[in-house]
Scaffold this active site. Structure first.
Site, mmCIF file in Angstrom:
data_model
loop_
_atom_site.group_PDB
_atom_site.id
_atom_site.type_symbol
_atom_site.label_atom_id
_atom_site.label_comp_id
_atom_site.label_asym_id
_atom_site.label_seq_id
_atom_site.Cartn_x
_atom_site.Cartn_y
_atom_site.Cartn_z
ATOM 1 N NE ARG A 44 -0.525 0.575 4.861
ATOM 2 C CZ ARG A 44 -1.114 0.977 5.988
ATOM 3 N NH1 ARG A 44 -2.412 1.094 6.049
ATOM 4 N NH2 ARG A 44 -0.395 1.269 7.043
ATOM 5 C CG ASN B 108 -5.114 5.533 5.458
ATOM 6 O OD1 ASN B 108 -5.828 5.836 6.407
ATOM 7 N ND2 ASN B 108 -4.217 4.559 5.511
ATOM 8 C CD GLU B 109 -1.939 5.076 8.932
ATOM 9 O OE1 GLU B 109 -1.251 4.236 8.334
ATOM 10 O OE2 GLU B 109 -2.384 4.908 10.062
ATOM 11 C CD GLU C 143 -6.384 4.281 10.924
ATOM 12 O OE1 GLU C 143 -5.460 3.526 11.286
ATOM 13 O OE2 GLU C 143 -6.578 4.597 9.748
ATOM 14 C CD GLU D 37 -3.458 -3.234 8.551
ATOM 15 O OE1 GLU D 37 -2.608 -2.643 9.219
ATOM 16 O OE2 GLU D 37 -4.512 -2.700 8.135
ATOM 17 C CG PHE E 287 -3.840 -12.731 12.571
ATOM 18 C CD1 PHE E 287 -4.687 -13.534 13.313
ATOM 19 C CD2 PHE E 287 -3.240 -13.256 11.440
ATOM 20 C CE1 PHE E 287 -4.921 -14.854 12.942
ATOM 21 C CE2 PHE E 287 -3.467 -14.567 11.063
ATOM 22 C CZ PHE E 287 -4.305 -15.380 11.804
ATOM 23 C CG HIS E 288 -4.980 -4.224 13.014
ATOM 24 N ND1 HIS E 288 -5.968 -3.684 13.797
ATOM 25 C CD2 HIS E 288 -4.020 -3.274 12.935
ATOM 26 C CE1 HIS E 288 -5.613 -2.460 14.166
ATOM 27 N NE2 HIS E 288 -4.426 -2.189 13.656
#
Lengths: 676, 676, 676
Positions: free
Chosen positions: A118, A156-157, A310, A358, A360-361
């Site tokens: 990303r 985003n970010e 977030e 992600e 397992f986030h």
């Protein structure tokens, strides 16, 4: 106007925002209704929608699929959930990078970043910018007046650093604007050194490999340029959505201490500062770092409420080791954000995905479903956030400020070539912030361009690079009666990363009342004894300076080593103010004692003096009320707090007066009439 | 047919194979006669010939020089030494890579591998495949019916992972075969996450840099594809040689635990599993790992004898530190291989080279010549291997099996994004295998596709990724009466690396009789006390799970920490069988006690109960005899072993009965009539 | 002629040279006059000018600006300061690399080095060489007969290793010259191993990524080629300046132990060996390493005085941690250089820059100006260097020599594949040199081509790779009566990095009187007890050899381990000489005892026996006088030294006789009539 937009949002939400990233495009429509039902159960009133949805919205160049988004927007609106709609430009689709590989960023090691991660774009790429503008415009056309729309979430970010051809072209344009002509550039960068003189603009490129042993002025400008190139992307998209509708806030989500973007330059362009924060639950001290970030984000917009955009409901998945947030910790961290000015508590993400990096986030709704510990904590917190609605829009007052500056950070960490090359600016700043936190002082974070008039004390950690205006601001603050506490290796270079002339510390020699002959970094393991004028001794290490007093006096001297008898800490009366300068790394306890002593001497207000360090105490206030937040970070020991006057505990609705007990990991929020 | 080919080979050799890689092209013909003389002295009956000889066989494209090979083949045959003839395709010649640089693999970091190393080919390259097929065909044409030919050795240590254009094309073909259409691929890979949707096959590429934070399903398929691409190369060459002559075995040499090739998929295509093994003599435990590898290689072909194709006579040269095999160690390791089913003892290489990268790799005939310690040990071992000829073709019976699976391995180690990212699958498997080895249990290694009916106990270490058939196989094994011992973080994702729905562990919730709310990896240094139902306590660390019993019962619970009182080890009666699930990393002794207890409860046979762990005890058998191998790995302590009945020590020819003493580093091989 | 040039220079300077790099092009002309005034104050008589000035001299291709240089040369000359004029070819200007990117070196990882660092050129590039020759010619035309010109300084710190196309072409030419035809190359490189045979010269390239597991002969030749390619650049520029004027010295500045250039091959092309040395002040032992480098540089030109061309006045800036030279240390290090044969004391650089990578590198005139500690020490040293003018041109006599060889260094460290791969050649050499230094022996450093006749003892540390002439030289030295002290893993491979035939150590088996069956590197932490024939014991570690005595006898044997009873140290009478061979890494004290014992037995002269190790004692001499240098490296303890006869302390002008006390960090230089 910014204020009006944010006030309108808060009014619409009826208090604090609660929710998270919602990615319905990853799920069958059948799941959406369950999502909305559970969102309501959890008290969600705002979701960030479509952050990575470009490929779902424009599956082929020029072909758009808005049907699913229409449906989701409608569904959310029907259920009273407002939408923070994202431009999806952080995730260029496969067709774009396949047709235009030059959009993919070339990385620091010279390799081109591949599709499938990303943030895979060069912010300077005209092709990227054109396509990003197009999808932004399409979204704005369609949804600007959708009743669910409450806020725009741009990209985003922001983060990529690119070494592409387009970046070089952009760098040249940026430099041309900054310096005008090559002669000025050559002078600013001292290119005569090692014969690096440029005689044609085309010779100037982004700093390619290797990036050691390079021109420090060039590296510094490249950092500035990269931050500005990203900011241009933000501004371009913001202006597009605003051209359709001007009355909803437009923000983007920043990341904690993020070295690649100078948030002081970004903040004026935002309607609110918005923070993504992922403290490591394995770090028992992470809440102190969080507190500083929260203070920074509140300060970025001059004290206005900010948005916690977030956080994780429990564990993240991006680190080597990802431990869970133990019961109560997520709640406490959320209330901590609110206590320091956040008007929202939001998560990444609503529902845990089954696939993708992600998976397992953790999420508000984890793989284990609504019966999970996490969802139960999320729903309970949603209820409590609702009870805290009165604090929305309230502010915080501070009389001490800490300087935090990206240019100085870059100067210290972006390139070798300093007397020592293991500076950690953030760690150093935290050494200065920690005693303030432990003693419950309200703290603002400032840049050299901030209005310093509200403060009695200014803390200046390791300000290696300060430009001329910055030097003037700090100097005037002291001259006008303020107290400056400054630490070593400050004031050394100018805005071009050139050593200031006429001896160290060029910028602050008069301010600290001393001249430094040479910087003496310590050998590994070397420790020194420092004797204070009050007879106490302490150890120091890591750094010394061969300092020669001029107008200053020694607050402490070395008792051993080759600098024995020289000043280790200097005090200087300057104008109507006072300066204390630490020329060595004094052990934390001794540093704290001096710093807190200076705060007391300067008359800085402290309403929580004497309470234990692990009880975080903060105040938000408006014209009529103040809100005392008492958060107990200890998992075992309750704390009894005397509350003068008395008020109401917002979380229980019960009266709060006399002595309140804050249980382990517990929180009390007392509302009461302002006493001032 | 496979069996017939191998039986024919063993018959021809009259027992076990003994020999090594022979590279005569590196030496003057004058040396060849001395080689053969010393081979005979050392008992060599088989050599692997021409492994890297492509440049010597085809010095220019289309020009062949077979004369030297004719001469060597004849010479060997005259001296009774059979040939395992290699296709030389692991070492493409300089002219090939110079003319067709695209043959050279692009590496993980984006750089193209240069000529001058080895394994310098992209297995997907059509140019490589065409040239490899050609030289294979030429060799087969010329030597298929040479009387020396006894076996084909296809290429060498298949291994390269390539990120070339041709690899991307191959990857797309492989994906097309697997998924049919892009929609299915997008679903399997969850590409909606982060907007990674593919809308045209041409957009799909091998995963280029960086390979962190990538789509885990894509990475998993890339691992599968790479293994399959290499396997295609093997099959293509095998089919060519077999088209000339169908009755000699065709093999390739595998490498120990090699993550890039799924040997379960490869084994059916081989006539025998062949292993190159280089245990580190500096590791005092390396023989336990060797034992597991030997069991794996025996199991790959369903228990049939396998080939020890390469080992070192003493030190290797590829590590940072390369210590020698001390006197007796090489013999003991060789006999260990035979004891666990090897029908050959072979070395890399026959004669130590003077130049090239591996000139300090030891050889059967080292730089110090025939008077050296090493050659003397090699020759003595050759004599002993001859004495062991009766064991050729014999088998081993086991009642306990350990699951070892490449897909699970890839899932755990190929990408970050798990609750913790320092899993070592091999280490975990070895933790489960070690107690079985120390207690002298015969063990088979199985995949989820193996026939599980012979076993009473199935050990399932950390089976994170299991596909639906695998889940069914394990489940049915337990339902049918088997005992499953499983460890944590198992059954989590499906064949596409997607989290299985409806809570953890999606695949095995009913099997273990418990639901897991959240995975709780431990902080560094964190230790927990675990209390077993029998009152014993143990410590655990590294991992916990927030487990909620359903049909299962706690075999052990946490005595401290936030999970105090929760189950740490679960037992569940399932169908006619039983499942024991370890939800934390219990200290090895306690784990061993539980595991061995389950084996005893399940009635697993153990003929060597009570013998010290360092005496390795194994049995091979045929219809009439059994062969007890007793190997003493301790360098100081002899072990007395009672032998019921009595038999003959094959190595001494003396009767063995009553109590046999196995000297330090000694070995006894008792043949006796089968008792069953 | 070389001698005449250097004598003329020293005559002109009237003693030792004192000064540093001067970069006036980085400063306004207004600063130049202050520079020259302060230079005079500091005793400067020589500056290195224009080292990085290419961009200032030729700002556009073919456009020259010599005006500023004319002015500076005139100004210096007027003030009696001579000029060491540099060709500026270490810093190709931006226009050159922008027009001809192929000039930029491709690095080991395949990336092209970007402009903006330094040493950014491929030495094999014809374009680079052409432009370098041109600017050199222009400078020589203009300044050859300028009265300030005293010496030419060719380029700077030659170093780049390039993997460009042009480098491959150059490598092929170099190989053609060395081997003549491909068959010889294939034989020399043992390319039959792993099938790396070359059949066309075009297939031969510089070793591209990865460089592990490669052909060791190829890597070795690539190192030789790289050194020679750089040397060609030097020679080309030297010949140009010499074609204009033949009577001034031409040098280039080398760097300490620099692995990329074989200084033994370079030295004959220089008029003097010139050293840049930057000992780390944080290393308390750095003066021992400096001493060895000084001895090496004196030895490179057969004992003739050498030039200390660059050192730091205090801290450097290129390391992670850059500590200052504490008061007195810079002076002591400078006098140490003179004591070991330097006829100059020079610095990088004169004036500390404000910008550029090295702005925190200390300078003679630091940021703090003339009042600084550093400038005061520099000026005081300048005065003392003036007092030492009598030592200019004097020499040193030594009877012990240490072999130091680049080919051996490359063999040990450039590639994995040895029995252990953590050899540090320099560390090993220093282990051998340290006892000689501590016992005040005068030491020369030799190559295998040096005249060994002056020496009684030859120390041969870890001479893994020695060519046939080298083997003969060492052998003849012993045969003729010399004592050789040699350490393990010597004599192993030939000039092509091929293991010598017929058992280890092929080159020296007869010399040491023993055969080695196998190399036994030790496991980590493994220690052995070694018993000497005199009854003393010591420990050893890291390495052992399975040694079998032939004519040699054991000077020490192992008392434990599997080699117990075998020789650990061997003594062998060989011809009229004696050889002592260490087959294990004996602890330093025991090694020192044996080595010093051998020196005493061989009758090596030592005039300073019994003085403490930290008092460095050396002698320079001419026909009439000798100069005793007594340097006390201890910062606390004075040392009393008896001086027989008596003389004059050059630094104080006072008589020196009887007992002289050298204060902590102090220095005494006694001149007296030669006694011999």
């Amino acid at each position: 106007m910014t204020d009006a937009r944010m006030r309108a949002l808060m009014d619409r939400l009826g208090g604090l925002a609660y929710g998270g990233d919602y990615n319905p495009e990853q799920w069958d429509p059948g799941v959406w209704r369950e999502d909305v039902r559970l969102m309501r159960e959890a008290g969600v009133n705002l979701v960030s929608l479509g952050v990575f949805a470009w490929a779902s919205l424009e599956p082929e160049p020029g072909t758009y699929e808005f049907g699913w988004l229409d449906e989701v927007m409608d569904l959310l609106h029907e259920n009273g959930i407002a939408v923070n709609l994202a431009t999806p430009t952080a995730a260029p689709p496969a067709w774009l990078t396949h047709r235009h590989p030059e959009v993919l960023p070339v990385m620091a090691d010279g390799e081109r970043f591949g599709f499938g991660n990303r943030l895979h774009y060069d912010p300077s790429s005209p092709v990227y910018r054109e396509h990003a503008a197009n999808i932004t415009r399409r979204l704005a056309e369609r949804y600007s007046f959708h009743p669910a729309l409450a806020m725009w979430h741009i990209s985003n970010e922001y983060g990529p650093t690119a070494y592409n051809e387009a970046a070089s072209a952009g760098f040249r344009r940026w430099l041309t604007r900054r310096y005008g002509d090559l002669e000025t550039l050559n002078e600013a960068w001292t290119t005569r050194f090692w014969g690096q003189v440029y005689t044609d603009w085309d010779q100037v490129e982004v700093p390619s490999v290797p990036r050691t042993w390079m021109n420090p002025s060039r590296i510094l400008d490249f950092k500035r340029f990269t931050s500005d190139a990203l900011l241009e992307c933000f501004v371009a998209e913001r202006d597009i959505v605003r051209s359709f509708r001007d009355d909803v806030p437009v923000v983007t989500n920043f990341m904690r201490f993020y070295r690649n973007a100078d948030y002081w330059r970004w903040a004026p362009e935002e309607d609110a500062a918005a923070l993504d924060i992922y403290p490591d639950p394995a770090d028992p001290d992470s809440h102190v770092s969080s507190a500083f970030q929260f203070d920074l984000f509140r300060s970025l917009k001059g004290g206005r409420p900010w948005l916690l955009m977030e956080q994780a409901a429990s564990a993240v998945s991006q680190w080597r080791l990802n431990v869970v947030k133990e019961p109560g910790r997520m709640r406490l961290g959320s209330l901590q954000a609110v206590s320091r000015g956040a008007d929202s508590v939001m998560f990444f993400q609503w529902r845990a995905g089954r696939g993708g990096h992600e998976r397992f986030h953790s999420a508000m709704l984890p793989h284990s479903g609504p019966q999970s510990r996490t969802f139960r904590e999320v729903a309970e917190l949603g209820r409590e956030v609702g009870l805290l609605s009165p604090v929305a829009g309230t502010a915080t007052r501070a009389e001490v400020a800490v300087l935090f500056d990206w240019n100085g950070w870059w100067g210290l960490e972006e390139l070798w070539g300093l007397p020592r090359n293991d500076f950690s600016y953030v760690d150093t700043v935290m050494r200065h912030y920690r005693p303030l936190w432990e003693h419950h002082y309200a703290v603002d974070v400032v840049s050299t361009r901030s209005d310093l008039s509200p403060y009695k004390v200014l803390v200046v950690p390791n300000a290696y690079l300060v430009d001329d205006e910055g030097v003037a601001a700090v100097t005037e603050f002291a001259r006008g009666g303020g107290t400056v506490v400054m630490s070593f290796f400050s004031g050394v270079v100018d805005q071009c990363n050139r050593v200031r002339p006429d001896g160290y510390p060029g910028a602050f020699r008069r301010l600290i009342g001393a001249k430094i002959d040479e910087y003496w970094p310590a050998r590994p393991g070397e420790r020194f004894t420092v004797e204070f004028t009050d007879g106490r001794t302490a150890t120091s290490d890591w750094w010394r300076e061969d300092i020669h007093l001029e107008t200053g006096t020694a607050l402490a001297t070395y008792a051993d080593g080759l600098l024995a008898g020289r000043a280790a800490v200097v005090a200087n009366d300057f104008g109507a103010g006072r300066v204390v300068y630490f020329a060595t790394l004094v052990e934390q306890d001794a540093f704290d004692r001096v710093l807190i002593g200076e705060l007391r001497a300067a008359g800085v207000e402290n309403r929580f003096d004497g309470l234990p360090a692990h009880l975080e105490c903060t105040v938000r206030e408006d014209e009529r009320h103040e809100y005392l937040f008492l958060l107990n970070h200890d998992a075992e020991t309750p704390v009894a707090v005397p509350v003068e006057g008395g008020g109401t505990d917002l979380l229980t609705g019960l009266p709060a007066s006399g002595e309140i007990t804050v249980p382990p990991l517990g929180a009390v929020v007392v509302r009461r009439a302002r006493q001032a």
